[in-house]
Motif scaffolding. Structure first.
Motif, mmCIF file in Angstrom:
data_model
loop_
_atom_site.group_PDB
_atom_site.id
_atom_site.type_symbol
_atom_site.label_atom_id
_atom_site.label_comp_id
_atom_site.label_asym_id
_atom_site.label_seq_id
_atom_site.Cartn_x
_atom_site.Cartn_y
_atom_site.Cartn_z
ATOM 1 N N TYR A 212 8.035 -3.430 8.942
ATOM 2 C CA TYR A 212 8.081 -2.613 7.728
ATOM 3 C C TYR A 212 8.897 -1.340 7.972
ATOM 4 O O TYR A 212 8.950 -0.831 9.104
ATOM 5 N N THR A 228 1.892 0.218 0.132
ATOM 6 C CA THR A 228 2.654 -0.725 0.957
ATOM 7 C C THR A 228 3.096 -1.896 0.106
ATOM 8 O O THR A 228 2.293 -2.468 -0.629
ATOM 9 N N ASP A 230 4.773 -5.653 0.306
ATOM 10 C CA ASP A 230 5.053 -6.755 1.235
ATOM 11 C C ASP A 230 6.400 -7.364 0.872
ATOM 12 O O ASP A 230 7.301 -6.666 0.426
ATOM 13 N N LYS A 231 6.544 -8.652 0.997
ATOM 14 C CA LYS A 231 7.819 -9.316 0.754
ATOM 15 C C LYS A 231 8.249 -9.111 -0.688
ATOM 16 O O LYS A 231 7.408 -9.080 -1.587
ATOM 17 N N LYS A 234 9.079 -5.151 2.081
ATOM 18 C CA LYS A 234 8.334 -4.799 3.293
ATOM 19 C C LYS A 234 8.531 -3.320 3.646
ATOM 20 O O LYS A 234 9.184 -2.976 4.634
ATOM 21 N N ILE A 258 -1.869 -3.007 7.122
ATOM 22 C CA ILE A 258 -0.974 -3.975 7.770
ATOM 23 C C ILE A 258 -1.640 -4.566 8.999
ATOM 24 O O ILE A 258 -1.656 -5.790 9.199
#
Length: 345
Positions: A212, A228, A230-231, A234, A258
């Motif tokens: 990340y 945060t 993610d995909k 990231k 994470i």
């Protein structure tokens, strides 16, 4: 005689006004006298009240019942971790004894509430720190795994857990010798407080190691302090709206998400039926608290009042969450640059 504003020499109160004013004054005096009596009673009760009860401590001096006593006290301690005050109290211990298991942290806490750094007499205090035990000091009993090597069918050795041993350790306060390094404590709020200069850098490196990136932007007031994604992006976003110390703890909070695999379970991150959002947030905030304490940061006020009753009296849920928090803290702190152990000043 009453005179109006238009009368010569007027206006002037009539006798009825005087009687009313006197009545009001007399009533006010009665109210004040009653309030004075109540205050005097309260002060007398305060003076006569006993001093606050010190934290409960236990002793496992009787070796014939030590195993059973330890097991019972651990069960009781875990059952009492479902309030914000108790949870934060335990987390403070977890930050000082992160290399110990949950059970051993609770055992240290119940035997020596003011402990700051403990270790075995010979390997830690005598050999590593050149310190000696103060005469008459009492041992703090913890549990250690009893592991033996056994031969497998293919002729190789394997380590097998066969039981648990009660092992004595001692707090630094029970020893004398060269001083241990002191870690300054910094109380912070969302608006004030400076994090140690290395904290942001070291936590960001761990986030990068998970694949990340970190971005610092001024998020809208009243919005999230950090989040945060993610995909495919990231990235971890932390608001620059707050103090350096608070922003560092927010960074630790996102790292905890994470580290604990919450991003892979994003479909469970909701508060509806079967949702795990409350548990995930308790876990991430708990890890962030421990990491902050590791760097000497202390939040102003209670940070966990909102979790009162979170576990709804389920000791299994409490223990599972606490174990996951401990595991994540141990992994994160273990990956940080190692420095000499320090006690909180």
């Amino acid at each position: 005689m009453c005179r109006a504003t238009t009368d010569p020499g007027g206006p002037r109160r009539c006798s009825g006004d005087t009687r009313a004013a006197y009545s009001h004054s007399a009533h006010a005096v009665e109210v004040l006298e009653e309030a004075e009596a109540v205050l005097k009673t309260a002060l007398a009760d305060t003076a006569a009240a006993p001093a606050p009860t010190p934290p409960k401590t236990v002793s496992f001096a009787d070796k014939t019942t030590r195993v059973e006593d330890i097991r019972r006290e651990i069960d009781d301690a875990i059952a009492n971790l479902n309030t914000g005050e108790q949870w934060q109290d335990w987390l403070h211990y977890a930050s000082q004894f992160h290399h110990y298991s949950l059970q051993n942290q609770l055992l240290i806490k119940m035997q020596r509430p003011d402990a700051t750094f403990v270790g075995g007499l010979k390997k830690v205090w005598n050999k590593k720190f050149n310190r000696n035990l103060v005469a008459g000091s009492k041992a703090i009993w913890v549990r250690a795994p009893q592991i033996v090597k056994k031969k497998k069918a293919d002729g190789t050795d394997e380590e097998v857990l066969v039981g648990w041993l009660s092992v004595p350790v001692y707090d630094v306060g029970d020893t004398t010798g060269p001083p241990l390094p002191q870690r300054p404590e910094v109380t912070y709020t969302r608006e004030t407080g400076e994090a140690p200069p290395e904290m942001h850098t070291e936590l960001e490196k761990l986030i990068n190691a998970h694949g990340y990136t970190v971005e610092r932007v001024e998020l809208p007031e009243g919005g999230p302090e950090g989040y945060t994604q993610d995909k495919p992006t990231k990235k971890v976003v932390v608001s620059t709206r707050y103090s350096s110390a608070h922003a560092a703890v927010v960074l630790a909070h996102e790292l905890a998400h994470i580290q604990m695999g919450h991003m892979e379970r994003h479909h469970d991150y909701h508060s509806g039926p079967g949702g795990q959002r409350p548990t995930m947030e308790v876990e991430a905030e708990s890890v962030a608290y421990v990491i902050g304490r590791h760097y000497g940061l202390k939040p102003g006020g209670s940070a966990f009042a909102y979790i009162d009753g979170w576990a709804k009296g389920d000791p299994k849920k409490v223990q599972e969450t606490a174990d996951r928090v401990n595991k994540a803290c141990k992994a994160i702190i273990g990956a940080l640059p190692q420095t000499a152990p320090a006690v909180v000043k």
